[in-house]
Design an enzyme around this catalytic site. Structure first.
Site, PDB file in Angstrom:
ATOM      1  N   GLU A   1      -6.628   1.175  -2.629  1.00 35.51           N
ATOM      2  CA  GLU A   1      -5.663   0.239  -3.182  1.00 35.51           C
ATOM      3  C   GLU A   1      -6.143  -0.224  -4.553  1.00 35.51           C
ATOM      4  O   GLU A   1      -7.278   0.068  -4.948  1.00 35.51           O
ATOM      5  CB  GLU A   1      -5.465  -0.962  -2.254  1.00 35.51           C
ATOM      6  CG  GLU A   1      -6.734  -1.688  -1.877  1.00 35.51           C
ATOM      7  CD  GLU A   1      -6.501  -2.686  -0.730  1.00 35.51           C
ATOM      8  OE1 GLU A   1      -6.284  -3.864  -1.018  1.00 35.51           O
ATOM      9  OE2 GLU A   1      -6.551  -2.282   0.448  1.00 35.51           O
TER      10      GLU A   1
ATOM     11  N   GLU B   1      -3.469   6.642   8.786  1.00 35.95           N
ATOM     12  CA  GLU B   1      -4.417   7.445   8.006  1.00 35.95           C
ATOM     13  C   GLU B   1      -5.477   8.004   8.925  1.00 35.95           C
ATOM     14  O   GLU B   1      -5.759   7.419   9.975  1.00 35.95           O
ATOM     15  CB  GLU B   1      -5.124   6.558   6.948  1.00 35.95           C
ATOM     16  CG  GLU B   1      -4.318   6.316   5.695  1.00 35.95           C
ATOM     17  CD  GLU B   1      -5.066   5.501   4.656  1.00 35.95           C
ATOM     18  OE1 GLU B   1      -6.210   5.069   4.933  1.00 35.95           O
ATOM     19  OE2 GLU B   1      -4.511   5.294   3.579  1.00 35.95           O
TER      20      GLU B   1
ATOM     21  N   LYS C   1       0.814  -1.221   0.000  1.00 45.22           N
ATOM     22  CA  LYS C   1       0.000   0.000   0.000  1.00 45.22           C
ATOM     23  C   LYS C   1       0.842   1.263   0.000  1.00 45.22           C
ATOM     24  O   LYS C   1       0.441   2.267  -0.598  1.00 45.22           O
ATOM     25  CB  LYS C   1      -0.918  -0.002   1.219  1.00 45.22           C
ATOM     26  CG  LYS C   1      -2.009  -1.037   1.091  1.00 45.22           C
ATOM     27  CD  LYS C   1      -2.894  -1.000   2.295  1.00 45.22           C
ATOM     28  CE  LYS C   1      -3.947  -2.062   2.166  1.00 45.22           C
ATOM     29  NZ  LYS C   1      -4.424  -2.455   3.507  1.00 45.22           N
TER      30      LYS C   1
ATOM     31  N   PHE D   1     -22.137 -16.948  11.251  1.00 44.10           N
ATOM     32  CA  PHE D   1     -21.510 -17.261   9.955  1.00 44.10           C
ATOM     33  C   PHE D   1     -20.419 -18.336  10.096  1.00 44.10           C
ATOM     34  O   PHE D   1     -19.402 -18.308   9.401  1.00 44.10           O
ATOM     35  CB  PHE D   1     -20.963 -16.004   9.276  1.00 44.10           C
ATOM     36  CG  PHE D   1     -22.044 -15.036   8.872  1.00 44.10           C
ATOM     37  CD1 PHE D   1     -22.556 -15.029   7.580  1.00 44.10           C
ATOM     38  CD2 PHE D   1     -22.586 -14.143   9.791  1.00 44.10           C
ATOM     39  CE1 PHE D   1     -23.570 -14.151   7.209  1.00 44.10           C
ATOM     40  CE2 PHE D   1     -23.606 -13.271   9.425  1.00 44.10           C
ATOM     41  CZ  PHE D   1     -24.089 -13.270   8.135  1.00 44.10           C
TER      42      PHE D   1
ATOM     43  N   ASN E   1      -6.536  -3.685  -6.942  1.00 48.04           N
ATOM     44  CA  ASN E   1      -6.480  -5.139  -7.022  1.00 48.04           C
ATOM     45  C   ASN E   1      -6.131  -5.535  -8.448  1.00 48.04           C
ATOM     46  O   ASN E   1      -6.822  -5.144  -9.393  1.00 48.04           O
ATOM     47  CB  ASN E   1      -7.812  -5.755  -6.603  1.00 48.04           C
ATOM     48  CG  ASN E   1      -8.167  -5.370  -5.181  1.00 48.04           C
ATOM     49  OD1 ASN E   1      -7.308  -5.355  -4.308  1.00 48.04           O
ATOM     50  ND2 ASN E   1      -9.412  -5.012  -4.947  1.00 48.04           N
TER      51      ASN E   1
ATOM     52  N   GLU F   1      -9.890   0.541  -5.805  1.00 51.09           N
ATOM     53  CA  GLU F   1     -10.799   0.699  -4.661  1.00 51.09           C
ATOM     54  C   GLU F   1     -10.728   2.103  -4.094  1.00 51.09           C
ATOM     55  O   GLU F   1      -9.638   2.631  -3.863  1.00 51.09           O
ATOM     56  CB  GLU F   1     -10.400  -0.245  -3.527  1.00 51.09           C
ATOM     57  CG  GLU F   1     -10.669  -1.705  -3.778  1.00 51.09           C
ATOM     58  CD  GLU F   1     -10.400  -2.545  -2.527  1.00 51.09           C
ATOM     59  OE1 GLU F   1     -10.363  -3.763  -2.666  1.00 51.09           O
ATOM     60  OE2 GLU F   1     -10.229  -1.990  -1.421  1.00 51.09           O
TER      61      GLU F   1
HETATM   62  C1  MV4 Z   1     -10.258   2.554   5.793  1.00 51.91           C
HETATM   63  C2  MV4 Z   1     -11.469   2.769   6.503  1.00 51.91           C
HETATM   64  C3  MV4 Z   1     -11.644   3.993   7.108  1.00 51.91           C
HETATM   65  N1  MV4 Z   1     -10.685   4.935   7.024  1.00 51.91           N
HETATM   66  N2  MV4 Z   1      -9.338   3.536   5.733  1.00 51.91           N
HETATM   67  C4  MV4 Z   1     -10.954  -2.094   4.965  1.00 51.91           C
HETATM   68  C5  MV4 Z   1     -10.394  -2.964   3.904  1.00 51.91           C
HETATM   69  C6  MV4 Z   1      -9.268  -2.219   3.299  1.00 51.91           C
HETATM   70  N3  MV4 Z   1      -9.278  -2.395   1.879  1.00 51.91           N
HETATM   71  C7  MV4 Z   1      -9.475  -0.800   3.706  1.00 51.91           C
HETATM   72  N4  MV4 Z   1     -10.519  -0.778   4.675  1.00 51.91           N
HETATM   73  C8  MV4 Z   1     -10.897   0.371   5.276  1.00 51.91           C
HETATM   74  N5  MV4 Z   1     -10.014   1.396   5.191  1.00 51.91           N
HETATM   75  C9  MV4 Z   1      -9.559   4.696   6.341  1.00 51.91           C
HETATM   76  N6  MV4 Z   1      -8.625   5.651   6.293  1.00 51.91           N
HETATM   77  C10 MV4 Z   1     -12.401   1.749   6.568  1.00 51.91           C
HETATM   78  C11 MV4 Z   1     -12.115   0.541   5.974  1.00 51.91           C
HETATM   79  C12 MV4 Z   1     -13.143  -0.455   6.122  1.00 51.91           C
HETATM   80  C13 MV4 Z   1     -13.828  -0.955   5.033  1.00 51.91           C
HETATM   81  C14 MV4 Z   1     -13.523  -0.564   3.738  1.00 51.91           C
HETATM   82  C15 MV4 Z   1     -14.217  -1.052   2.674  1.00 51.91           C
HETATM   83  C16 MV4 Z   1     -15.238  -1.954   2.894  1.00 51.91           C
HETATM   84  C17 MV4 Z   1     -15.551  -2.386   4.151  1.00 51.91           C
HETATM   85  C18 MV4 Z   1     -14.854  -1.899   5.225  1.00 51.91           C
HETATM   86  C19 MV4 Z   1     -15.190  -2.329   6.509  1.00 51.91           C
HETATM   87  C20 MV4 Z   1     -14.497  -1.844   7.563  1.00 51.91           C
HETATM   88  C21 MV4 Z   1     -13.463  -0.920   7.385  1.00 51.91           C
END
Ligand code: MV4
Length: 488
Positions: A287, A199, A115, A347, A289, A274
């Site tokens: 990020e 972050e 990342k 689940f 994919n 994403e």
């Molecule tokens: C975050 C966030 C809130 N703030 N970054 C979770 C998976 C990873 N790809 C990044 N994620 C997150 N990053 C900041 N700065 C909240 C999440 C996150 C989330 C993101 C996408 C879909 C579901 C999620 C569930 C919990 C937290």
């Protein structure tokens, strides 16, 4: 390209082979001992046994997979998703064996696999990013200074992590040092790399991702967004395209940003960028994919484009046959992932045999890799099918989904089908007013039992009503023979 080896199993192996066959390309399956009887093995023109069920001795064994491709005279390897799909070393070794890797170049996989490297790479391309630190920290003093600047709560993330693994929310300065040390040791254990960064924590985001497609001639387009906010502990359960909330201007901005992300790493093939979308509709790059994603069918249904076909054409060196302005959104598509998990019991994986397995026969696309009578192997991902619907409107896609869920007959194991019914009947989902907290905020396991209970009550009431209406002309059967039922 005359022959493709599909280095995967289950629904995605079958889905890739179907397109290959339609294009006149011969298919080679690989399989472990657990998958000897699997549909993907029978469907393929040829099949190569890899080894015992554990992935590291079968689907993750690079030498075996490449040897299988060589021995069968394959021209190319499609990795699907998971397994070796985002392994830069594998992509390099495939190329070194003079085979085509159907996917991006190793450089893109490598950069986007970390990342911090990804943020660094896209930083010159005008991509909005969450406020934070763009390098690894291990000094608590430095971390506290950064956190004070961006404001609590903050989120600590592992540079090598993905899909939410190793993330920690920190609410205040006094817990920062402790949480940071935990995150570092967790990251070191899980990924062999203890780098973490900071972050600003976005509290209730939507997860919006953009499908991109790039060829080897410098052309790159986006195929609009998917909204994947309905997740449970970072496991996606429901996806849709387009998002219920993106206005056209924002869609264009996010699409253009996603194309720039792809360009920043010289991307080739199908990829997904994403983003988080906050409550004020600011978006931030998360990020990229570098694979075909599980949820790619919803994009296929709204664009009419077969993404596997595009991956193959790009890998053959063909230029894209369309430009951005040729692409239009047609209607609305939904996907429900059917997992072998019990939604009424946290689940928990539900293992066993599919004693009954009858997918709906019309009104839905079903991407699956199992058949009635098969055991669900414990060694792999618990997803058994994807239920996908398309409608002229979002409402129509939802109604088709509810019909398809009702028709889907699975016995022998518990599945997430009832959870899907819960989501698609829930007011927050139907109105489009939801974020990544949907499951936490709205789902209680009892809701499934209550829905069953109320359906049973309705059926009983209706039966009583019919009896009352028709009792005058009803004759009581002399025996409980089923013949009586079929004659009346
Ligand atoms: C975050 C966030 C809130 N703030 N970054 C979770 C998976 C990873 N790809 C990044 N994620 C997150 N990053 C900041 N700065 C909240 C999440 C996150 C989330 C993101 C996408 C879909 C579901 C999620 C569930 C919990 C937290």
């Amino acid at each position: 390209m005359k022959k493709i080896l599909v280095a995967n199993r289950g629904e995605i192996a079958l889905r890739i082979m179907r397109t290959a066959r339609r294009l006149g390309i011969t298919t080679v399956a690989v399989y472990s001992d657990a998958d000897r009887e699997s549909p993907h093995v029978r469907f393929a023109d040829e099949a190569v046994h890899l080894g015992p069920p554990p992935s590291n001795q079968s689907y993750l064994d690079m030498d075996k997979v490449i040897a299988a491709a060589r021995d069968t005279g394959s021209d190319a390897i499609h990795p699907g998703y998971g397994f070796l799909s985002e392994n830069a070393e594998f992509a390099r070794r495939v190329a070194a064996a003079e085979l085509i890797f159907i996917g991006p170049r190793p450089h893109a996989i490598e950069v986007m696999g970390n990342k911090l490297a990804a943020k660094d790479t896209v930083s010159a391309y005008d991509i909005p990013m969450v406020p934070g630190l763009d390098e690894a920290v291990d000094d608590p003093e430095r971390a506290r200074a950064v956190a004070r600047e961006i404001g609590f709560p903050i989120l600590i993330k592992a540079a090598a992590g993905g899909g939410g693994k190793g993330m920690r929310v920190v609410e205040s300065a006094d817990e920062l040092e402790d949480q940071m040390n935990r995150a570092i040791s967790e990251a070191r254990n899980a990924f062999g790399d203890g780098s973490v960064f900071i972050e600003k924590y976005i509290a209730s985001p939507r997860h919006i991702e953009i499908q991109v497609l790039a060829d080897t001639h410098g052309n790159c387009v986006h195929l609009f967004e998917r909204d994947c906010s309905i997740q449970r502990r970072h496991q996606k359960v429901v996806e849709e395209a387009p998002s219920a909330v993106l206005e056209p201007a924002l869609r264009r901005q996010m699409g253009e940003a996603a194309v720039r992300v792809a360009q920043s790493c010289d991307y080739v093939g199908a990829g997904t960028v994403e983003f988080l979308l906050d409550a004020d509709h600011n978006f931030y790059f998360l990020e990229m994919n570098t694979r075909l994603q599980v949820e790619h069918p919803v994009t296929e249904l709204i664009t009419g484009i077969d993404l596997v076909e595009q991956q193959i054409r790009v890998a053959e060196g063909e230029p894209l046959a369309f430009r951005q302005e040729d692409l239009k959104i047609n209607g609305h598509a939904l996907e429900l992932r059917v997992y072998a998990e019990d939604p009424t019991n946290n689940f928990l994986p539900s293992i066993g045999r599919l004693t009954t397995y009858r997918p709906p026969t019309s009104g839905a696309r079903v991407d699956d890799g199992f058949e009635e009578g098969m055991d669900i192997p414990i060694h792999y991902d618990p997803m058994i099918a994807k239920l996908i619907t398309h409608g002229a409107t979002r409402g129509e896609a939802i109604e088709k989904m509810l019909t398809a869920i009702a028709e889907f007959r699975i016995e022998g194991i518990e599945t997430t089908l009832p959870f899907g019914r819960f989501v698609f009947t829930h007011e927050a989902f139907r109105s489009g007013d939801f974020d990544t907290n949907f499951v936490k905020a709205h789902f209680r396991p009892e809701a499934i039992a209550e829905a069953d209970e109320s359906a049973n009550r309705a059926a009983a009431l209706f039966a009583a009503y019919l009896y009352q209406q028709n009792s005058a002309c009803l004759t009581v059967p002399r025996s409980s023979s089923i013949e009586w039922l079929s004659r009346h």
